[in-house]
Enzyme design. Structure first.
Site, PDB file in Angstrom:
ATOM      1  N   HIS A 293       0.831  -1.213   0.000  1.00  0.00           N
ATOM      2  CA  HIS A 293       0.000   0.000   0.000  1.00  0.00           C
ATOM      3  C   HIS A 293       0.870   1.269   0.000  1.00  0.00           C
ATOM      4  O   HIS A 293       0.745   2.122  -0.884  1.00  0.00           O
ATOM      5  CB  HIS A 293      -0.912  -0.013   1.234  1.00  0.00           C
ATOM      6  N   GLU A 294       1.749   1.366   0.981  1.00  0.00           N
ATOM      7  CA  GLU A 294       2.581   2.576   1.076  1.00  0.00           C
ATOM      8  C   GLU A 294       3.521   2.660  -0.124  1.00  0.00           C
ATOM      9  O   GLU A 294       3.813   3.755  -0.619  1.00  0.00           O
ATOM     10  CB  GLU A 294       3.376   2.601   2.383  1.00  0.00           C
ATOM     11  N   HIS A 297       1.731   4.448  -2.874  1.00  0.00           N
ATOM     12  CA  HIS A 297       1.787   5.901  -2.685  1.00  0.00           C
ATOM     13  C   HIS A 297       3.148   6.429  -3.138  1.00  0.00           C
ATOM     14  O   HIS A 297       3.255   7.448  -3.819  1.00  0.00           O
ATOM     15  CB  HIS A 297       1.647   6.245  -1.200  1.00  0.00           C
ATOM     16  N   GLU A 323      -4.878   7.731  -2.934  1.00  0.00           N
ATOM     17  CA  GLU A 323      -5.330   6.454  -2.382  1.00  0.00           C
ATOM     18  C   GLU A 323      -5.609   5.443  -3.493  1.00  0.00           C
ATOM     19  O   GLU A 323      -5.434   4.243  -3.309  1.00  0.00           O
ATOM     20  CB  GLU A 323      -6.581   6.638  -1.514  1.00  0.00           C
TER      21      GLU A 323
END
Ligand code: ZN
Length: 530
Positions: A293-294, A297, A323
């Site tokens: 997830h990170e 980003h 997101e």
């Protein structure tokens, strides 16, 4: 103004309109006001840089006993920065450059810079400085009170702080846009151009179709998760994080990693995008999916075209769009069997327990859908309902002015209505997220907007490149990252999310593709008729 960056899984935005002063050898006819503006914004950038590093340090390394001093430093620099962003000098330059004869000579990124800065300047100019200082302080104290209250599951400890932050946030947005609906202003802070009419329209589609889908899933045989039980070495988990980050395309030369209580991403500049993670001995999946997830980003931040460096386009204030990129990697790609096919053996080398777990069992485990209390631990289907709950709560707070002491019960009622379960205490209910403690009302919907964008991006990607599963199975994940780079990342925030959807998908926001993706995927996994 800056956003406090604390312990959520969020990408939190920073006000980095970093524009460095120009050097000598300017051409004779160059625009002097533009030069002056660039130099001025360069100065502001230095303050923002310091503030970001203070936050990075506070959330990764800083000891508890130094907290008061740290809060003082943050207050000092943010007040100075606020002064710079509301000075008459800045206002004059921006107004001059926004006159049509000057504005038309600027390139697109600089036009965006002048437009956004002027909007923010005019907004902040309406906020009294002493109010801004006490608002910042109230939020910082409220965050600390929330941490304590969450630990003891005692809402009454947090309630007075929350009440203060709510009333000050209302005051804050009223200063900024006195004639607009306060909640719409808040939504627009995190996703430019977004309003509750649009969100109501798409959330209603989800509210109608998700509960029956969830019912079908719940009536089907459940995956057996016992195979994953055990203790997983933390150092090995860190190596898995490095492997996953590299696999999806994170550039380790333009980034760094650290540990924090909750994972987050921090963009210092295109060449320095940092991610954090947290590790649990009994739950290796938590760190694995946080890393993906990170990492999503971070890839966005690292892939912005350097031509936009030092303009407003470099700073992505579109949280829904941000997101969408983290969640695209985490869910749309990361929860597919094909994502793991090329790297599953490597995972088994790093964490030997996985050698005993067949890939199919693993894939059922990472797609286990069931109602649960905690948003950040929720699967991708029930996650949508967690966000809808928070959105309804925020409307109740800002539109219906529901008193703070009634909020915990309202939360529990919504939980029961949407997910069919009721929290036993406020720690697993209203106290679970930090967003409201620091005044980030209006942020939550961006997570779900991101998922809906993802449904649309997936459709567009497969239209152009064929089956994502084939691409992943053949180890060509780099081509997907390239597609995202080319279509989305490189522009930073030059376009609003609505414009990106038009450019990439040729249509306006709809929940349909996300719902189709859910129905297709889970009917296959759980073996029921669509
Ligand atoms: Zn995120």
């Amino acid at each position: 103004m800056y956003k406090s960056m604390n312990n959520t899984d969020d990408f939190k935005q920073y006000w980095f309109y970093g524009i460095l002063p120009v050097t000598d050898n300017e051409e004779v006819f160059m625009n002097h006001t533009l030069d002056q503006l660039k130099a001025y914004l360069g100065k502001m950038r230095q303050y923002e840089h310091v503030l970001s590093l203070l936050y990075w340090d506070m959330n990764t390394m800083a000891p508890e006993k130094g907290m008061e001093t740290r809060v003082g430093a943050i207050n000092y620099f943010s007040t100075e920065q606020f002064r710079l962003s509301t000075s008459d000098e800045l206002g004059e330059m921006l107004r001059e450059l926004s006159e049509p004869e000057q504005f038309d000579t600027l390139d697109a990124a600089m036009q965006l810079t002048v437009k956004r800065y002027l909007r923010d300047y005019e907004r902040f100019k309406r906020i009294p400085e002493d109010f801004y200082t006490s608002y910042t302080e109230a939020k910082t104290r409220s965050e600390k009170a929330w941490e304590k209250a969450k630990r003891s599951s005692d809402f009454s400890e947090f309630a007075p702080h929350l009440e203060k932050v709510i009333s000050m946030t209302k005051e804050y947005v009223h200063y900024m846009e006195p004639d607009e609906d306060p909640y719409d202003v808040l939504l627009g802070l995190y996703e430019e151009g977004m309003d509750s009419a649009t969100i109501d329209r798409v959330f209603d589609e989800l509210k109608e179709e998700l509960p029956p889908l969830l019912k079908k899933i719940e009536e089907s045989p459940k995956p057996d998760l016992r195979a994953l039980e055990g203790s997983y070495d933390i150092n090995a988990q860190k190596k898995v994080q490095d492997m996953l980050l590299r696999y999806i395309g994170f550039d380790a030369d333009a980034g760094a990693t650290a540990e924090s209580e909750h994972p987050f991403t921090l963009d210092l500049c295109i060449g320095d995008v940092r991610v954090t993670n947290h590790y649990k001995e009994d739950d290796p999946l938590s760190a694995m999916f946080s890393a993906i997830h990170e990492g999503g980003h971070a890839i966005f931040g690292q892939s912005i075209d350097p031509a936009y460096e030092n303009t407003a386009a470099e700073k992505v204030e579109l949280m829904g769009l941000h997101e969408s990129q983290s969640r695209f990697y985490e869910n749309i790609l990361g929860r597919r069997r094909s994502f793991w096919t090329p790297i599953y053996d490597r995972l088994g080398e790093l964490l030997p327990q996985f050698r005993r777990i067949p890939l199919d069992t693993f894939c059922r485990a990472i797609n286990d859908v069931h109602p649960s209390m905690i948003r950040t631990e929720a699967d991708e289907v029930t996650y949508c309902l967690h966000i809808i709950l928070r959105y309804e709560m925020e409307k109740a707070i800002f539109r219906e002015n529901v008193p703070v002491d009634q909020l915990p019960r309202l939360w529990n009622d919504w939980m029961e209505e949407l997910l069919g379960i009721r929290p036993e205490n406020d720690g697993e209910g209203i106290l679970q997220d930090m967003h409201w403690s620091d005044g980030s009302f209006g942020y939550f919907p961006s997570y779900l907007l991101g998922s809906m964008y993802d449904g649309m991006f997936l459709e567009a990607l497969e239209d152009e490149m064929g089956s994502v599963d084939t691409i992943l199975e053949e180890g060509r994940i780099g081509e997907i990252t390239e597609w995202l780079n080319k279509k989305i990342h490189r522009y930073g925030s030059l376009y609003t999310s609505a414009e990106v959807l038009q450019r990439v998908c040729g249509r306006e926001l709809t929940a349909r593709p996300l719902l189709d993706y859910f129905n297709r995927k889970y009917s296959e996994l759980y073996g029921f008729k669509r």
